[in-house]
Design a protein around this motif. Structure first.
Motif, PDB file in Angstrom:
ATOM      1  N   ASN A 223       1.027  -1.264   0.085  1.00 13.66           N
ATOM      2  CA  ASN A 223      -0.037  -0.022   0.149  1.00 13.66           C
ATOM      3  C   ASN A 223       0.904   1.219  -0.116  1.00 13.66           C
ATOM      4  N   LEU A 224       2.390   1.065   0.045  1.00 13.48           N
ATOM      5  CA  LEU A 224       2.942   2.256   0.049  1.00 13.48           C
ATOM      6  C   LEU A 224       3.749   2.468  -1.076  1.00 13.48           C
ATOM      7  N   ARG A 225       3.749   3.769  -1.353  1.00  9.36           N
ATOM      8  CA  ARG A 225       4.542   4.077  -2.537  1.00  9.36           C
ATOM      9  C   ARG A 225       5.649   5.211  -2.264  1.00  9.36           C
ATOM     10  N   PHE A 226       6.686   4.859  -3.046  1.00  9.87           N
ATOM     11  CA  PHE A 226       7.894   5.636  -2.717  1.00  9.87           C
ATOM     12  C   PHE A 226       7.528   7.128  -3.185  1.00  9.87           C
ATOM     13  N   GLY A 227       8.347   8.258  -2.528  1.00 12.13           N
ATOM     14  CA  GLY A 227       8.114   9.552  -2.750  1.00 12.13           C
ATOM     15  C   GLY A 227       8.984  10.206  -3.678  1.00 12.13           C
ATOM     16  N   MET A 228       9.242  11.399  -3.428  1.00 11.07           N
ATOM     17  CA  MET A 228      10.029  12.239  -4.272  1.00 11.07           C
ATOM     18  C   MET A 228      11.530  12.435  -3.735  1.00 11.07           C
TER      19      MET A 228
END
Length: 559
Positions: A223-228
């Motif tokens: 459910n987690l996505r990598f950020g910037m």
């Protein structure tokens, strides 16, 4: 008084003004003391950094203020001494502390803005008197240019330590030190850069050990996505398993506080085209609430301890009136948990499954054992009715629920009055733990959206809940693998009650302990007096120290 209205008591907090990241925690055997530094902006309750504040402790619980370890310098670090770490070494029979930090000469620095040339560099200061005084290295900065140059989104927060598993992979001296720097690249996403040294002064690149695309899922089922951009990264190993902790900066659509969240990654070190890479096998949130900027170190017994910054979620005018902002969450112990493989557990992201051994393993997190020292002056009560008799802003509750069906919903109500209440909800059926802040503040002084996180019990597992309430900060732990930090701002002086609703659950299957009035961790302070214009000796000393001329240390001393 506004200064003390929302101020925590048994938590680590600056004497006044804005504070954020913990950094540079270390145990010194010769003095049998810990020193702990933190990002500090004395003179204002608004965000910023011009010093490494510092305190010392014998037990990791009771603290004494020290003069700042660092403050902004005249040139390469004139606009900031950002986060980093401290390394302790014995050189020629003498203890030497190396304080690594990101030196800042230009701002603003943010993933959404153009990167300013030479804005961030990596520097070091030394102490040979157990942290009483610190001296900059005369050849600072150690490293000036990020590998992605103008495409960089950030290049900061050096974490330095040996990494035995990596040295074995590379076939080098196991005492080799590695520096991990959190970073990112525009048009791509977050990165972790690794450097190595044999003398802690001369550093050479090893590899970009992790590079991930912004918006990509951490795993196919995550459910987690990598950020910037990554911040405040660190690494450690437990047995043959390796871990990385990172702060994740997301875009404007983030559901997390200020677009940040704190993640741990478990995995393997591999060689790819001759360069070391980190291959992720499991992952999870290190905190499901607002705790951020994790810093790790070893205590006097060798336990791995993690600290994190608990930001405010109230309005800026409230922060300005009280004269301070931010504190640290309680110290936490990180360790491994292994269980036999279960059908309900093996598909969860947090478990690293070993089919051959028949086990699944995850990173554990629990209150550091030193926190029992907070309870020295109070005896626990052990009946459920004791919750309803609480009349305090400061207490700890431990509860164990046995014989569960997995469909129960338990509610703890804290900071309760006729008009205000904060609910801590453990919903086993939904697989969630929630801090409901919708009625926490009658005057809506803080954010009223909930803090929540996923939590799943394994088959035939008891539920173990640990709750700390300390005025405006709440920490919730579950089964040694879940942590959540939240902030609340009740307006009414009568909001000191507590109650519960366990949905008719058989109370014979509940074990409970409650400690009221945990001790203050700053016995030498007078926190009844304090603001941005206070005249106490403590603030005068700090201000004079910040104006003092920085000292440099010659390289020859450590040649």
């Amino acid at each position: 008084m506004e200064f003390s209205r929302f101020r925590p008591t048994p938590h680590f907090i600056a004497p006044h003004s804005w504070m954020n990241d913990p950094c540079g925690a270390v145990y010194i055997p010769e003095t049998r003391e810990y020193i702990l530094c933190y990002q500090w902006n004395p003179g204002t309750a608004e965000g910023g950094n011009c010093a490494w504040g510092m305190a010392k402790s014998k037990d990791l619980v009771t603290w004494e203020d020290c003069s700042p370890a660092l403050r902004n310098g005249p040139t390469y670090d004139r606009l900031g001494v950002f986060s980093g770490s401290i390394v302790s070494r014995v050189i020629d029979g003498q203890r030497v502390l190396f304080l690594f930090y990101t030196s800042v000469s230009a701002v603003p620095i943010h993933w959404s803005k153009d990167y300013i040339e030479d804005c961030e560099s990596q520097s070091v200061a030394f102490s040979k008197d157990f942290g009483v005084s610190w001296h900059r290295y005369e050849h600072n900065p150690l490293m000036r240019n990020p590998p992605r140059e103008s495409r960089t989104t950030g290049w900061r927060d050096p974490f330095v330590s040996p990494w035995k598993g990596l040295s074995e992979l590379l076939g080098v001296d196991p005492k080799t030190d590695y520096m991990m720097i959190a970073s990112g690249v525009k048009g791509h996403g977050s990165e972790l850069h690794l450097y190595q040294s044999n003398n802690l002064l001369d550093w050479k690149p090893v590899s970009t050990i992790l590079s991930v695309k912004a918006g990509s899922r951490v795993s196919s089922k995550s459910n987690l996505r990598f950020g910037m951009n990554f911040e405040c990264a660190s690494f450690f190993s437990i047995g043959q398993r390796h871990y990385i902790i990172v702060g994740v900066e997301e875009d404007e659509g983030s559901k997390y506080h200020n677009g940040h969240y704190l993640m741990w990654l478990s995995g393997q070190l591999i060689l790819e085209d001759g360069l070391p890479k980190f291959e992720i096998t499991s992952h999870g949130l290190l905190d499901h609430g607002i705790s951020y900027a994790a810093h790790i170190f070893r205590d006097s017994e060798g336990r791995l301890i993690q600290l994190g910054w608990a930001d405010e979620t109230t309005k800026q005018n409230i922060r300005n009136k009280q004269g301070w902002a931010g504190c640290l969450a309680h110290p936490r112990e990180l360790f491994e948990i292994s269980r036999p493989i279960t059908e309900d557990g093996k598909d969860l992201d947090i478990w690293d499954v070993d089919e051959e051994k028949g086990t699944m393993t995850t990173l554990g997190v629990r209150p550091a054992p030193q926190l029992t020292n907070l309870q020295q002056n109070t005896k626990p009560t052990s009946s459920l009715e004791s919750i309803s008799t609480i009349r305090s802003k400061n207490y700890r509750v431990e509860a164990t629920f046995k014989g569960l069906s997995g469909h129960e919903r338990f509610i703890f109500r804290v900071r309760v009055s006729i008009s205000e209440v904060t609910k801590i909800i453990v919903d086993l059926k939904a697989g969630q733990i929630i801090v409901d802040r919708s009625q926490s503040s009658f005057e809506k002084l803080g954010t009223d959206s909930p803090d929540s996180g996923f939590f799943t019990l394994l088959a035939r597992e008891d539920l173990r809940i640990n709750i700390f309430v300390d005025n405006s900060i709440i920490e919730v732990y579950a089964n040694d693998r879940f942590a959540l930090t939240s902030r609340i701002y009740p307006c009414l002086e009568t909001s000191i009650g507590a109650s519960y609703d366990f949905g008719g659950f058989d109370e014979r299957n509940i074990e409970l302990l409650c400690w009221e009035k945990l001790k203050s961790v700053w016995p030498l302070r007078n926190d009844g007096e304090g603001s941005l214009d206070m005249k106490c000796t403590e603030k005068k000393t700090v201000d004079e120290t910040l104006k003092a001329k920085p000292i440099v240390m010659e390289a020859a001393i450590f040649a």
